[in-house]
Structures are given as C-alpha cells and as structure tokens.
Scaffold this motif. Sequence first.
Motif, PDB file in Angstrom:
ATOM      1  N   SER A 199       0.918   0.742  -8.192  1.00 47.66           N
ATOM      2  CA  SER A 199       0.762   0.971  -6.757  1.00 47.66           C
ATOM      3  C   SER A 199      -0.607   0.484  -6.332  1.00 47.66           C
ATOM      4  O   SER A 199      -1.511   0.305  -7.164  1.00 47.66           O
ATOM      5  N   LEU A 200      -0.761   0.287  -5.022  1.00 53.65           N
ATOM      6  CA  LEU A 200      -2.070   0.003  -4.442  1.00 53.65           C
ATOM      7  C   LEU A 200      -2.348   1.052  -3.369  1.00 53.65           C
ATOM      8  O   LEU A 200      -1.524   1.287  -2.481  1.00 53.65           O
ATOM      9  N   CYS A 201      -3.503   1.672  -3.450  1.00 55.38           N
ATOM     10  CA  CYS A 201      -3.979   2.600  -2.429  1.00 55.38           C
ATOM     11  C   CYS A 201      -5.144   1.937  -1.699  1.00 55.38           C
ATOM     12  O   CYS A 201      -5.998   1.360  -2.348  1.00 55.38           O
ATOM     13  N   LYS A 253       5.979   5.585 -21.937  1.00 55.17           N
ATOM     14  CA  LYS A 253       6.541   4.448 -21.207  1.00 55.17           C
ATOM     15  C   LYS A 253       6.293   4.557 -19.713  1.00 55.17           C
ATOM     16  O   LYS A 253       6.138   3.545 -19.030  1.00 55.17           O
ATOM     17  N   ARG A 254       6.252   5.782 -19.190  1.00 60.16           N
ATOM     18  CA  ARG A 254       6.117   5.979 -17.752  1.00 60.16           C
ATOM     19  C   ARG A 254       4.686   6.301 -17.323  1.00 60.16           C
ATOM     20  O   ARG A 254       4.379   6.226 -16.133  1.00 60.16           O
ATOM     21  N   PHE A 255       3.849   6.654 -18.256  1.00 59.58           N
ATOM     22  CA  PHE A 255       2.486   7.044 -17.908  1.00 59.58           C
ATOM     23  C   PHE A 255       1.726   5.877 -17.286  1.00 59.58           C
ATOM     24  O   PHE A 255       1.761   4.746 -17.780  1.00 59.58           O
ATOM     25  N   ALA A 256       1.015   6.164 -16.203  1.00 60.50           N
ATOM     26  CA  ALA A 256       0.136   5.174 -15.580  1.00 60.50           C
ATOM     27  C   ALA A 256      -1.162   5.856 -15.198  1.00 60.50           C
ATOM     28  O   ALA A 256      -1.169   7.003 -14.734  1.00 60.50           O
ATOM     29  N   LEU A 257      -2.261   5.159 -15.393  1.00 60.25           N
ATOM     30  CA  LEU A 257      -3.567   5.667 -15.000  1.00 60.25           C
ATOM     31  C   LEU A 257      -3.914   5.129 -13.624  1.00 60.25           C
ATOM     32  O   LEU A 257      -3.992   3.917 -13.427  1.00 60.25           O
ATOM     33  N   ASN A 258      -4.120   6.032 -12.675  1.00 55.86           N
ATOM     34  CA  ASN A 258      -4.635   5.606 -11.384  1.00 55.86           C
ATOM     35  C   ASN A 258      -6.147   5.472 -11.498  1.00 55.86           C
ATOM     36  O   ASN A 258      -6.820   6.366 -12.011  1.00 55.86           O
ATOM     37  N   SER A 259      -6.669   4.367 -11.017  1.00 53.80           N
ATOM     38  CA  SER A 259      -8.091   4.083 -11.212  1.00 53.80           C
ATOM     39  C   SER A 259      -9.000   5.091 -10.524  1.00 53.80           C
ATOM     40  O   SER A 259     -10.186   5.175 -10.849  1.00 53.80           O
ATOM     41  N   GLY A 281      -2.506   2.180 -11.505  1.00 52.07           N
ATOM     42  CA  GLY A 281      -2.532   2.219 -10.055  1.00 52.07           C
ATOM     43  C   GLY A 281      -3.934   1.867  -9.597  1.00 52.07           C
ATOM     44  O   GLY A 281      -4.916   2.409 -10.125  1.00 52.07           O
ATOM     45  N   LEU A 282      -4.049   0.951  -8.662  1.00 49.37           N
ATOM     46  CA  LEU A 282      -5.354   0.467  -8.225  1.00 49.37           C
ATOM     47  C   LEU A 282      -5.637   0.842  -6.778  1.00 49.37           C
ATOM     48  O   LEU A 282      -4.725   1.167  -6.015  1.00 49.37           O
ATOM     49  N   TRP A 283      -6.917   0.759  -6.431  1.00 49.13           N
ATOM     50  CA  TRP A 283      -7.378   1.003  -5.075  1.00 49.13           C
ATOM     51  C   TRP A 283      -7.950  -0.279  -4.499  1.00 49.13           C
ATOM     52  O   TRP A 283      -8.442  -1.141  -5.231  1.00 49.13           O
ATOM     53  N   ARG A 284      -7.904  -0.385  -3.195  1.00 52.18           N
ATOM     54  CA  ARG A 284      -8.421  -1.591  -2.557  1.00 52.18           C
ATOM     55  C   ARG A 284      -9.919  -1.753  -2.809  1.00 52.18           C
ATOM     56  O   ARG A 284     -10.420  -2.872  -2.839  1.00 52.18           O
TER      57      ARG A 284
END
Length: 272
Positions: A59-61, A2-8, A32-35
């Motif tokens: 999130s956005l980085c 439920k909490r796992f997220a893949l940062n790109s 989680g994405l990057w600009r």
Amino acid sequence: MKRFALNSATTKRWPLPELVAGCVDAGVAGVGLWREDLAAYGVKEAAALVRDAGLTVTSLCRGGFFNTPGWLAENRRAIDEAAAIGAPVLVLVSGGLPEGSRDLDAARAHVGEAIGALVPYALDAGVRLAVEPLHPMFCSDRCVVASLGQALDLADPYPAAAVGVVIDTYHLWWDDQVWAQIARDGRGNRIACFQVADWVTPLPAGVLLGRGLPGTGSVELRRFREAVDAAGYDGPVEVEVFAEEVWSRPGRAVLDETITRYLAHVAENPTT
C-alpha cells in the motif's frame, strides 16, 4: 509469514535502503510505504530499489485531506506515485473539518464527492482507493470518517475495484458494530487493506503516537484477522505502529520483535 508486511511507519527512522535489505534478510515479502519515503528517496529510485529486491509494495499512504486547498491535484499526484511504485492501494485519510466549520455532515458529503472525482483517474492508473476510518477523537482535525460503516457508505456508490476500505485495528477496536461491518465488507468485496496495531494506555501527550506493537495493548488482534479472513480477505497484513519508543530503537530490532509478536498475536498459527 506469507501475509506479513511491514509498514514503514513502524520503523520510521530506518532509511529505505536499510529497511528493504532488512526485510529481504528476514524473509519479509511485503512493505507498505509512505509518500514521505518516496519524497526522501525519489519515486523512481524507490520503485527500482523495491523491485530489484523482489519485494511487493502492499500500500501507499496517503492521499485524502480533502479539506485542504489543492486536494484534487495532490491526490492525483499520490495516485501517480502509487502506480509508479506498483502499490495496488492508495490509503485515503479524509481530513477534518474545514477551517471555521462545524458542519460535519457537509464535510463527509464533500469526502464522497471528492472520491467520486478521483475514481476515473484511479481506475485509469490501476490504483484502488481505500477509505480509512480513524478513531473519533481525530474527527475534527484529521478524519471526519470515524467508523467502518461510514467508510463503507462512502465506498458503496463506486465499483469495488475502484474504491475499498482500510481496516486498521487501532482505529476500529472500540466499535461494537465493527464485526457486522467487516462481514458487510466481505459481501461487497470492499476490504482493500488490513493494518494491525495495538492500543496502549495511558496515551502519550501526542495521542497519534499511542500505538503499540501486537500484543502490547488492549485489542483482540487475532479476532480481527479471523474476521477479515471470514469476510474473504486473504491479502497482506501490515503492521503499522506510530510510537516514539518504537521509533527510537534500531530498525532491525523492531522488525524482529514485530515478526515475533505478529506470529504470536495475529497469525493463524501462533508460535507462543
């Protein structure tokens, strides 16, 4: 899960449509994405792609780099992009020393002033700014904020709804004060983002690429997760890895291994 997220960043060369489809197929709910992802695909197009797939942007980085010309306008653009894609958090990497300067105190003071200048704009946009401390070896060129305590000191003058901090295990695992500072985070409701990566040695020539998937290095990852939980954080846990060896592999293979290692080394109920 439920909490796992893949940062790109972990699957850097996986095109965004394939990343989204792979996450949906694997039962991953958050990304989680990057600009850079948005620049390559288009902000509106990326927002529609993620929304239509039923995914959440965690999130956005990144914003920050307050030592560069035009930082105010650039960070306002980053806030606008975060709002457009539905990211609740914009990660801020402060930037290093101004060119020709050795005045670290002044550089950190400027970061605090810059955050203050952005707070009203971020509040209006519904985006929370998240100050990320980086390992001290990046202090001169990438981030003068080198500890969680320093990040909290910069966040404290502003409402918690406007400014929080990022806890990234790769950058903070070395600090014997980190556990007390995580507890301080919780008292102030300052944890805005939690990112997981391991510390792998020997470090490669490009030190920035020295991260490993969970369980491949030196970090007590589950202890970090338990500490942020105890501090009251129950949000996403992003796996964010920078490593050429990881990037060179097919995105879906990396995602599958990342999930397996997350469950074994980070999650509450390990599946070892």
